[in-house]
Design a protein around this motif. Structure first.
Motif, mmCIF file in Angstrom:
data_model
loop_
_atom_site.group_PDB
_atom_site.id
_atom_site.type_symbol
_atom_site.label_atom_id
_atom_site.label_comp_id
_atom_site.label_asym_id
_atom_site.label_seq_id
_atom_site.Cartn_x
_atom_site.Cartn_y
_atom_site.Cartn_z
ATOM 1 N N ASP A 97 0.962 -1.304 0.080
ATOM 2 C CA ASP A 97 -0.150 0.130 -0.068
ATOM 3 C C ASP A 97 0.793 1.265 0.071
ATOM 4 O O ASP A 97 0.667 2.097 -0.726
ATOM 5 N N LYS A 98 1.829 1.272 0.892
ATOM 6 C CA LYS A 98 2.602 2.564 0.852
ATOM 7 C C LYS A 98 3.938 2.582 -0.010
ATOM 8 O O LYS A 98 4.297 3.542 -0.467
ATOM 9 N N VAL A 99 4.442 1.662 -0.271
ATOM 10 C CA VAL A 99 5.736 1.514 -0.701
ATOM 11 C C VAL A 99 5.802 1.414 -2.289
ATOM 12 O O VAL A 99 6.295 1.986 -3.199
ATOM 13 N N LEU A 100 5.126 -0.010 -2.583
ATOM 14 C CA LEU A 100 4.982 -0.353 -3.986
ATOM 15 C C LEU A 100 3.911 0.245 -4.656
ATOM 16 O O LEU A 100 4.159 0.125 -5.987
ATOM 17 N N SER A 101 2.998 0.988 -4.174
ATOM 18 C CA SER A 101 1.985 1.443 -4.942
ATOM 19 C C SER A 101 2.501 3.102 -5.562
ATOM 20 O O SER A 101 1.767 3.887 -5.837
ATOM 21 N N THR A 102 3.700 3.448 -4.974
ATOM 22 C CA THR A 102 4.141 4.929 -5.410
ATOM 23 C C THR A 102 4.626 4.966 -6.777
ATOM 24 O O THR A 102 4.436 6.158 -7.366
ATOM 25 N N TYR A 105 5.597 1.157 -12.035
ATOM 26 C CA TYR A 105 6.639 -0.126 -12.392
ATOM 27 C C TYR A 105 6.775 -1.219 -11.215
ATOM 28 O O TYR A 105 7.311 -2.063 -11.193
ATOM 29 N N ASN A 106 6.204 -0.705 -9.907
ATOM 30 C CA ASN A 106 6.644 -1.475 -8.705
ATOM 31 C C ASN A 106 5.422 -2.623 -8.563
ATOM 32 O O ASN A 106 5.301 -3.578 -7.936
ATOM 33 N N ILE A 107 4.228 -2.488 -9.430
ATOM 34 C CA ILE A 107 3.141 -3.124 -9.302
ATOM 35 C C ILE A 107 3.422 -4.607 -9.524
ATOM 36 O O ILE A 107 2.672 -5.535 -8.829
ATOM 37 N N GLY A 108 4.294 -5.098 -10.419
ATOM 38 C CA GLY A 108 4.669 -6.471 -10.472
ATOM 39 C C GLY A 108 5.531 -7.016 -9.494
ATOM 40 O O GLY A 108 5.594 -8.481 -9.449
ATOM 41 N N ILE A 109 6.109 -6.346 -8.550
ATOM 42 C CA ILE A 109 6.912 -7.096 -7.589
ATOM 43 C C ILE A 109 6.086 -8.029 -6.568
ATOM 44 O O ILE A 109 6.711 -9.061 -6.541
ATOM 45 N N ALA A 156 0.174 -15.605 1.268
ATOM 46 C CA ALA A 156 -0.879 -15.947 0.366
ATOM 47 C C ALA A 156 -1.759 -14.675 0.352
ATOM 48 O O ALA A 156 -2.337 -14.607 -0.817
ATOM 49 N N ALA A 157 -1.729 -13.778 1.020
ATOM 50 C CA ALA A 157 -2.572 -12.615 1.217
ATOM 51 C C ALA A 157 -1.971 -11.723 0.181
ATOM 52 O O ALA A 157 -2.498 -10.393 -0.132
ATOM 53 N N LEU A 158 -0.709 -11.791 -0.169
ATOM 54 C CA LEU A 158 0.254 -10.829 -1.009
ATOM 55 C C LEU A 158 -0.553 -10.009 -2.315
ATOM 56 O O LEU A 158 -0.704 -9.237 -2.375
ATOM 57 N N PRO A 159 -1.148 -11.223 -3.234
ATOM 58 C CA PRO A 159 -1.782 -10.685 -4.163
ATOM 59 C C PRO A 159 -3.046 -9.974 -4.179
ATOM 60 O O PRO A 159 -3.477 -8.711 -4.653
ATOM 61 N N GLY A 160 -3.718 -10.542 -3.036
ATOM 62 C CA GLY A 160 -5.074 -10.016 -2.625
ATOM 63 C C GLY A 160 -4.900 -8.561 -1.925
ATOM 64 O O GLY A 160 -5.622 -7.582 -2.088
ATOM 65 N N VAL A 161 -3.927 -8.470 -0.892
ATOM 66 C CA VAL A 161 -3.391 -7.234 -0.488
ATOM 67 C C VAL A 161 -3.287 -6.022 -1.195
ATOM 68 O O VAL A 161 -3.713 -4.830 -1.238
ATOM 69 N N ASN A 162 -2.446 -6.511 -2.398
ATOM 70 C CA ASN A 162 -2.153 -5.561 -3.430
ATOM 71 C C ASN A 162 -3.160 -4.974 -4.373
ATOM 72 O O ASN A 162 -3.470 -3.832 -4.549
ATOM 73 N N GLY A 163 -4.217 -6.003 -4.402
ATOM 74 C CA GLY A 163 -5.563 -5.512 -5.291
ATOM 75 C C GLY A 163 -6.383 -4.780 -4.442
ATOM 76 O O GLY A 163 -6.861 -3.554 -4.895
ATOM 77 N N THR A 164 -6.528 -4.933 -3.128
ATOM 78 C CA THR A 164 -7.444 -3.977 -2.276
ATOM 79 C C THR A 164 -6.635 -2.645 -1.883
ATOM 80 O O THR A 164 -7.601 -1.895 -1.704
ATOM 81 N N ALA A 165 -5.620 -2.860 -2.035
ATOM 82 C CA ALA A 165 -4.836 -1.553 -1.380
ATOM 83 C C ALA A 165 -4.899 -0.443 -2.643
ATOM 84 O O ALA A 165 -5.120 0.537 -2.403
#
Length: 174
Positions: A97-102, A105-109, A156-165
């Protein structure tokens, strides 16, 4: 919001909560597309509607919930697994939410990290087939198994967290 909107959104929530789809996303769609509510209001209403879902689930599963509190081993398992899921999942949520969504280009990490975890899982499965150590049920599980399950759930929450964030943000106007 008038009562008719609330009733219609309640129906959407009640139906979609028990389907393998995101009920909160359905509330967001219905609120913003059908009723032209602002995204922040629709999201807040969706969160509020979750309280009703939790309440109905508690009533429906009350016998099962009582059984959990009577089974000390199962209760310990649930507490340890939930704690380690939070210990792993909360930092991942913050990271996405805070680091990768800035940066776009970070969305695939997160997907790369998930891929690495899946490769590790495949290697572990291959290793476990050559050196089998079966853990059949809850009675045979030890604390380290509880911790592993909690860590796996957090990862396992990693992809879902990224989508909801990113789903709660206003859409781009480009």
């Amino acid at each position: 919001m008038n009562e008719l909107y609330a009733i219609m959104l309640g129906l959407v929530q009640g139906i979609s909560e028990w389907l393998p789809i995101s009920s909160k996303t359905q509330i967001l769609f219905a609120s913003t597309l059908l009723f032209s509510l602002p995204l922040a209001v629709a999201y807040a209403f969706g969160l509020f509607m979750e309280i009703g879902s939790v309440g109905s689930a508690l009533v429906y599963f009350q016998r099962d919930i009582r059984m959990v509190f009577n089974d000390r081993k199962l209760l310990r398992y649930l507490i340890v697994v939930t704690a380690f899921t939070g210990i792993v999942g909360a930092p991942l949520y913050y990271l996405t939410d805070k680091v990768l969504s800035t940066s776009p280009y970070n969305i695939g990490i997160p997907m790369v990290l998930l891929g690495l975890v899946l490769i590790g899982t495949g290697l572990y499965i291959r290793y476990s087939r050559t050196n089998p150590r079966l853990v059949v049920g809850l009675e045979e599980m030890k604390l380290k198994n509880y911790v592993l399950v909690g860590v796996a759930q957090g990862i396992a929450a990693l992809p879902g967290v990224n989508g909801t964030a990113t789903s709660t943000r206003e859409p781009s106007r480009y």
